[in-house]
Design an enzyme around this catalytic site. Structure first.
Site, PDB file in Angstrom:
ATOM      1  N   ASP A 106     -11.951  -0.080  -1.798  1.00  0.00           N
ATOM      2  CA  ASP A 106     -11.827  -1.295  -2.610  1.00  0.00           C
ATOM      3  C   ASP A 106     -12.616  -2.434  -1.986  1.00  0.00           C
ATOM      4  O   ASP A 106     -12.769  -3.486  -2.601  1.00  0.00           O
ATOM      5  CB  ASP A 106     -10.348  -1.708  -2.725  1.00  0.00           C
ATOM      6  CG  ASP A 106      -9.662  -1.024  -3.890  1.00  0.00           C
ATOM      7  OD1 ASP A 106     -10.364  -0.395  -4.705  1.00  0.00           O
ATOM      8  OD2 ASP A 106      -8.420  -1.123  -3.987  1.00  0.00           O
ATOM      9  N   ASP A 142      -6.902   7.259 -10.545  1.00  0.00           N
ATOM     10  CA  ASP A 142      -6.457   6.412  -9.434  1.00  0.00           C
ATOM     11  C   ASP A 142      -5.067   6.843  -8.955  1.00  0.00           C
ATOM     12  O   ASP A 142      -4.362   7.599  -9.641  1.00  0.00           O
ATOM     13  CB  ASP A 142      -6.433   4.954  -9.914  1.00  0.00           C
ATOM     14  CG  ASP A 142      -6.670   3.960  -8.794  1.00  0.00           C
ATOM     15  OD1 ASP A 142      -6.507   4.332  -7.614  1.00  0.00           O
ATOM     16  OD2 ASP A 142      -7.007   2.805  -9.102  1.00  0.00           O
TER      17      ASP A 142
END
Ligand code: GLA
Length: 741
Positions: free
Chosen positions: A550, A480
């Site tokens: 997301d 990430d």
């Protein structure tokens, strides 16, 4: 037909060609590279007459007494500013005397089979030298003794040309590159619509279009990552071009940092398209004997509409950009605990989710953020890549072992480029993050960016990650990256190299990716940057899939995945079924639709399965069986967009196997409609002469593609018991398997 690159000596003309495309340029009398043609394949001939020149008032000319030869009016391969061309150049070099004028002229060329790699940079590749032809044209500026290699590779079976530049300083002076476009394409007209994929966090890669007009139109990143705001991709399409018909040129950049894609339309309606590292905040010192390699740009031509362009990119990315063990392997169905638990988990809670996941057919368990350091929220722990003993008292190896005993593979989340101030790493190395001396530094999500221009920092992170990888024998890593770069400066570099920091940072990221993927070749990497903030071709070279967004709401995902599919293959888009009400939008969508959308991606779940009732769990189990049965087709078939969520309340797409024997069609509704017209969907990519079965009915491929397949709902408003099909509702969706008989 194999790719060929032919040099027509008499006209000093190069013709790059395969059976789909031609790319032609030549060398002028004074050694400049002039662009002649790019588009659908042309026969081998002399095309010198495509060099257009005329005398125009207010023009500056190159030769005394000549009123024709001006670079201002010529289409070029590698333009420079200040020697009669006033458009943006492909290169600008600041020299020791302050001059930025250069004059690169043809010196030599070299044509060969295959494609060289790019040192330290991601790039497309070939597996056999007959898959492509490469030409390297060397230009030289005699005064400053700098040489430039222009690399062009044409692939044999794809309408694709890759381009990059190498610059060598052969002088005793130090020069500074201030601008370098990996690709310059001068087109003879400006009758194009510009299409870009833009957005922001949680609404990445929306399709935006505008008509080209005189002046400059561009997209860029200044954030240190390619960014969710603009993806490094632009298509120039003709006004009449549709999904399935018409001309389009697509360009992209195999790079994960600050980029610039720009089209400059001049007053004579020519278009200069450029792709490269953003010139903003960029300057590269080229000391004597130094060499600079630009990242790779890719150029695709399609005369079969946007879908034709997308399919070329998909095939290229899946087979000749993604690498390694996982590139064409069946991806495991995963469950990720992030939306299930966020930071609130215990070992037992994770194991409970894993047990249920195993029962319904999940194959890989991914533990997301929160397992390391003193991380119980997003204020602490980043940088401390050792297990959090309060969370997992018996260690990560112990958890991994238990997950394996349940029968699942095990994966972990890392954010290697980051540090929280509240961490052991920061306390020990308060100077390891990117900051400008004597200035405050901005935070993003309470975190700071490690200085990945430093080998020492990269080595430290590699060692820490390695220890965890080996202890837990990881099968998967989610890498990430949750903030952008500010106060960009490197304390390790002198003043005259601060313009290099953004690029060196990206090279550092690639260095760590390369080290990890080569040391642990069987690990499946998924890249992520607050969702799809660094979803770019550069990272696909290391990680064959990326967390798309997301935003896990199925209806929002229609737009996100549809836009993403313009460039990226289905196999690269991480797509998970999450709980309702959805955590980003509070929207309630059917479980069926959530899976129907996520099937067209690297499929998984991101919820606490124990919160589902037995009937829902049974549905999940069937979804996973369906996905396992068809995942190869979903990932390697040809993908066709049929109805756009950007244009209506409906979306449809399909994948067709290479042999056209089987296809999967999906149709989704956003808002339901009342009393709507009869609807047929014209399918794509089938064999017109074959008979296909859908829901026990037979149709010819020709009928499905020409007359269409009825998607009319049974009920159009009034409750009607006579209807053969159940009524439909908002967010409904249907999937059909189309099987050749
Ligand atoms: C980012 C990612 C999410 C999740 C969180 C964890 O937002 O996109 O998927 O991993 O970080 O902090």
């Amino acid at each position: 037909m194999a790719a060929s690159i032919h040099f027509l000596e008499s006209a000093r003309q190069f013709h790059l060609r395969n059976d789909q495309i031609s790319y032609i340029f030549s060398v002028s009398e004074d050694g400049k590279l002039l662009h002649l043609y790019y588009g659908k394949a042309l026969p081998e001939r002399d095309y010198s007459h495509l060099i257009e020149m005329c005398s125009r008032p207010m023009t500056t000319y190159r030769k005394e007494g000549d009123f024709l030869y001006s670079l201002e009016h010529l289409k070029q391969e590698f333009p420079e500013y200040g020697t009669s061309d006033f458009r943006h150049p492909a290169i600008m070099i600041r020299q020791e005397n302050g001059s930025k004028i250069s004059d690169f002229r043809y010196m030599k060329h070299h044509i060969f089979k295959g494609k060289p790699t790019l040192d330290g940079l991601p790039a497309t590749y070939v597996e056999d030298e007959n898959e492509s032809q490469t030409i390297v044209v060397t230009l030289r500026d005699e005064l400053i003794k700098v040489e430039i290699d222009l690399h062009y590779t044409i692939f044999s079976d794809l309408p694709v040309i890759s381009r990059h530049i190498e610059v060598r300083n052969l002088s005793l002076d130090t020069h500074y590159i201030q601008q370098i476009a990996s690709l310059n394409l001068d087109l003879p007209d400006a009758n194009y619509e510009w299409l870009q994929l833009s957005g922001a966090w949680a609404r990445e890669r929306y399709i935006k279009t505008r008509t080209l007009s005189q002046g400059i139109q561009s997209i860029e990143s200044t954030r240190g990552i390619s960014s969710p705001h603009h993806n490094p991709f632009v298509a120039l399409k003709r006004k009449e071009t549709t999904e399935h018909q018409g001309e389009v040129i697509g360009v992209t950049f195999v790079y994960s940092g600050n980029f610039l894609i720009q089209a400059e339309v001049d007053t004579w309606d020519t278009t200069r398209l450029q792709v490269g590292i953003n010139t903003f905040h960029f300057e590269w010192k080229l000391a004597p004997n130094d060499q600079f390699i630009s990242p790779e740009a890719l150029l695709v031509f399609s005369d079969k509409g946007l879908n034709g362009m997308s399919q070329s990119f998909h095939q290229l990315f899946r087979t000749r950009l993604a690498r390694g063990f996982w590139k064409e392997k069946k991806r495991p169905v995963l469950i990720n605990n992030w939306e299930a638990t966020y930071f609130d988990f215990t070992e037992e809670k994770l194991l409970t989710i894993a047990r249920t996941a195993k029962q319904v057919g999940v194959e890989l368990f991914v533990l997301d953020d929160g397992w390391f350091g003193e991380r119980i929220n997003d204020r602490a722990g980043l940088g401390d890549w050792y297990v959090n003993p309060d969370r997992l008292p018996e260690g990560i190896g112990h958890l991994a072992k238990q997950i394996r005993e349940i029968g699942l593979q095990f994966g972990l989340w890392f954010e290697p480029e980051m540090v929280n101030k509240d961490s052991q790493l920061f306390r020990e190395h308060p100077d390891w993050h990117i900051h400008t001396p004597n200035r405050p530094v901005c935070h993003g999500r309470n975190q700071y960016v490690l200085n990945f221009t430093s080998d020492q920092v990269i080595e430290h992170i590699f060692q820490k990650m390695s220890a965890i990888i080996e202890e837990a024998k990881l099968d998967y890593i989610k890498w990430d990256m949750n903030r952008t770069l500010t106060e960009v400066y490197s304390c390790e570099l002198p003043a005259d190299q601060q313009g290099e920091v953004f690029h060196r940072y990206v090279l550092g990221v690639y260095k760590l990716y390369e080290r990890l993927t080569s040391t642990y070749p069987n690990i499946l990497f998924e890249s992520c940057s607050s969702g799809g903030g660094r979803f770019d071709p550069g990272l696909l070279f290391y990680a064959p899939q990326a967390w798309t967004s997301d935003d896990s709401d199925a209806i929002e995902r229609l737009k996100i995945q549809y836009g993403t599919s313009l460039l990226y293959p289905v196999s690269s888009m991480g797509a998970h079924v999450s709980i309702v009400p959805n955590h980003q939008l509070n929207r309630i969508t059917p479980l069926k639709t959530r899976a129907n959308v996520a099937y067209f991606g690297a499929f998984g779940y991101e919820l606490d399965l124990n919160q589902l009732d037995p009937q829902e769990l049974e549905e999940v189990s069937q979804q996973i069986s369906f996905y396992k049965q068809y995942r190869e087709l979903l990932h390697s078939g040809s993908f066709y967009r049929l109805l756009s969520p950007f244009e209506s309340q409906e979306t449809a797409w399909m994948v067709v196997s290479k042999d056209k024997k089987i296809a999967i069609l999906a149709h989704y509704k956003m808002l339901n409609q009342v009393n709507h017209p009869f609807r047929r969907l014209k399918l794509q990519g089938l064999n017109p002469n074959a008979i296909y079965q859908i829901d026990q009915h037979d149709y010819s491929g020709a009928e499905l593609m020409q007359a269409g397949f009825s998607i009319t709902d049974a009920s159009s408003g009034e409750h009607n018991n006579q209807s053969p099909l159940p009524p439909t509702y908002d967010f409904d969706s249907r999937i059909w398997v189309i099987q050749q008989k």
